[in-house]
Design a protein around this motif. Sequence first.
Motif, PDB file in Angstrom:
ATOM      1  N   LYS A 108       1.771  -0.684   6.308  1.00  0.00           N
ATOM      2  CA  LYS A 108       1.358   0.359   5.368  1.00  0.00           C
ATOM      3  C   LYS A 108       2.355   1.503   5.356  1.00  0.00           C
ATOM      4  CE  LYS A 108      -3.637  -0.433   5.382  1.00  0.00           C
ATOM      5  NZ  LYS A 108      -4.957   0.130   5.726  1.00  0.00           N
ATOM      6  N   GLN A 109       2.818   1.896   6.589  1.00  0.00           N
ATOM      7  CA  GLN A 109       3.811   2.959   6.649  1.00  0.00           C
ATOM      8  C   GLN A 109       5.098   2.540   5.953  1.00  0.00           C
ATOM      9  OE1 GLN A 109       4.205   3.934  10.786  1.00  0.00           O
ATOM     10  NE2 GLN A 109       2.123   4.819  10.941  1.00  0.00           N
ATOM     11  N   ASN A 110       5.510   1.259   6.228  1.00  0.00           N
ATOM     12  CA  ASN A 110       6.729   0.747   5.582  1.00  0.00           C
ATOM     13  C   ASN A 110       6.555   0.710   4.064  1.00  0.00           C
ATOM     14  OD1 ASN A 110       7.854   0.426   8.109  1.00  0.00           O
ATOM     15  ND2 ASN A 110       7.286  -1.746   8.287  1.00  0.00           N
ATOM     16  N   GLU A 111       5.330   0.321   3.642  1.00  0.00           N
ATOM     17  CA  GLU A 111       5.076   0.260   2.210  1.00  0.00           C
ATOM     18  C   GLU A 111       5.182   1.648   1.576  1.00  0.00           C
ATOM     19  OE1 GLU A 111       1.574  -1.229  -0.897  1.00  0.00           O
ATOM     20  OE2 GLU A 111       1.237  -1.253   1.284  1.00  0.00           O
ATOM     21  N   THR A 112       4.662   2.657   2.327  1.00  0.00           N
ATOM     22  CA  THR A 112       4.762   4.025   1.818  1.00  0.00           C
ATOM     23  C   THR A 112       6.217   4.444   1.679  1.00  0.00           C
ATOM     24  OG1 THR A 112       2.661   4.557   2.891  1.00  0.00           O
ATOM     25  CG2 THR A 112       4.042   6.394   2.221  1.00  0.00           C
ATOM     26  N   THR A 113       7.011   4.093   2.718  1.00  0.00           N
ATOM     27  CA  THR A 113       8.450   4.425   2.680  1.00  0.00           C
ATOM     28  C   THR A 113       9.131   3.685   1.530  1.00  0.00           C
ATOM     29  OG1 THR A 113       8.389   4.728   5.076  1.00  0.00           O
ATOM     30  CG2 THR A 113      10.554   4.476   4.035  1.00  0.00           C
ATOM     31  N   MET A 137       7.766   2.583  -1.184  1.00  0.00           N
ATOM     32  CA  MET A 137       7.362   3.148  -2.472  1.00  0.00           C
ATOM     33  C   MET A 137       8.149   4.403  -2.791  1.00  0.00           C
ATOM     34  SD  MET A 137       3.235   2.598  -2.423  1.00  0.00           S
ATOM     35  CE  MET A 137       3.043   3.374  -4.015  1.00  0.00           C
ATOM     36  N   LYS A 138       8.402   5.225  -1.737  1.00  0.00           N
ATOM     37  CA  LYS A 138       9.215   6.414  -1.952  1.00  0.00           C
ATOM     38  C   LYS A 138      10.621   6.030  -2.395  1.00  0.00           C
ATOM     39  CE  LYS A 138       6.740   9.422   1.285  1.00  0.00           C
ATOM     40  NZ  LYS A 138       6.834  10.210   2.522  1.00  0.00           N
TER      41      LYS A 138
END
Length: 393
Positions: A290-295, A297-298
């Motif tokens: 999820k954290q990687n996905e957030t990164t 997405m940024k």
Amino acid sequence: MEETIKDPPTSAVLLDHCHFSQVIFNSVEKFYIPGGDVTCHYTFTQHFIPRRKDWIGIFRVGWKTTREYYTFMWVTLPIDLNNKSAKQQEVQFKAYYLPKDDEYYQFCYVDEDGVVRGASIPFQFRPENEEDILVVTTQGEVEEIEQHNKELCKENQELKDSCVSLQKQNSDMQAELQKKQEELETLQSINKKLELKVKEQKDYWETELLQLKEQNQKMSSENEKMGIRVDQLQAQLSTQEKEMEKLVQADQDKTEQLEQLKKENDHLFLSLTEQRKDQKKLEQTVEQMKQNETTAMKKQQELMDENFDLSKRLSENKIICNALQREKERLEGENDLLKRENSRLLSYMGLDFNSLPYQVPTSDEGGARQNPGLAYGNPYSALHQEMPYLQSR
């Protein structure tokens, strides 16, 4: 009021129990002429209330009960007893129904209970000039008349004594009636309240009864359904008893299976413990993803922004390229014109274009070098030199 065939209400009440002073007869003649109608005038006393089946009868003097009337007429009920004129009443007896003899009679007012409420003075039915007739009688008839007069005098005295007693009784009854009237008013007030309460209670009971009837109908319907349901349950119970026997038999087999399942359960519990550990690791991995996905997405947003800028620049470059392409085609056309002009000049000078040491560059060479065949060189070579600069922009 007309006489009817139906007999009036009477009783065997004796004279001692009558109340002669509650209705007073007025203007009673000493005698009435036979063959004519007779009008009876009477007045109600203050506390007397007439009723629907009260009547006035003509009685022969000496009567003992109200059943001994000769004829009668129903009374007319006044509309308003409080009106003074309503107290004054009258009835008319038709001549056909009146006595034909010369005995003494009197009017009597009888209520619907058969009780006498008033009596008039005696009167006779005879011609008016009968007193002027010379009567020749014998000594025996005189004695008989005198004896009859003595009896009438005695009866008259008894009536007077009875009248005095009745007047006293009437006074007592008036006082008692007043008291009873007050009690009656109190009872009527209480009765109205009770009637209102009874009506409210009746409405409540009717509502309750209606609800109970509806509930009874529902209960009857439910009882029928329950009867059907009981039959179904009994059939199911019989089937279940048979199945129970099979289940008891199968229970032994399942007991052995249960032991086997316990062992498998222990093994599964160990596996479940390991799976929980793996699940925790997966949860940590998912959180990291999820954290990687957030990164990502940024970064994707940044790339989209950059891609938008590049698209904008590409559009601008396409516009410049189209302009340069049109310029190139124009220059090539001019170059062809210059080549033809050079060929013409060379022919004019007597020189062969192919024998020259330098050839005029073609349009594919980009016009980077000047044409030595021209006296002043290629005037459009500077534009070709500026092309790389424009393309870099």
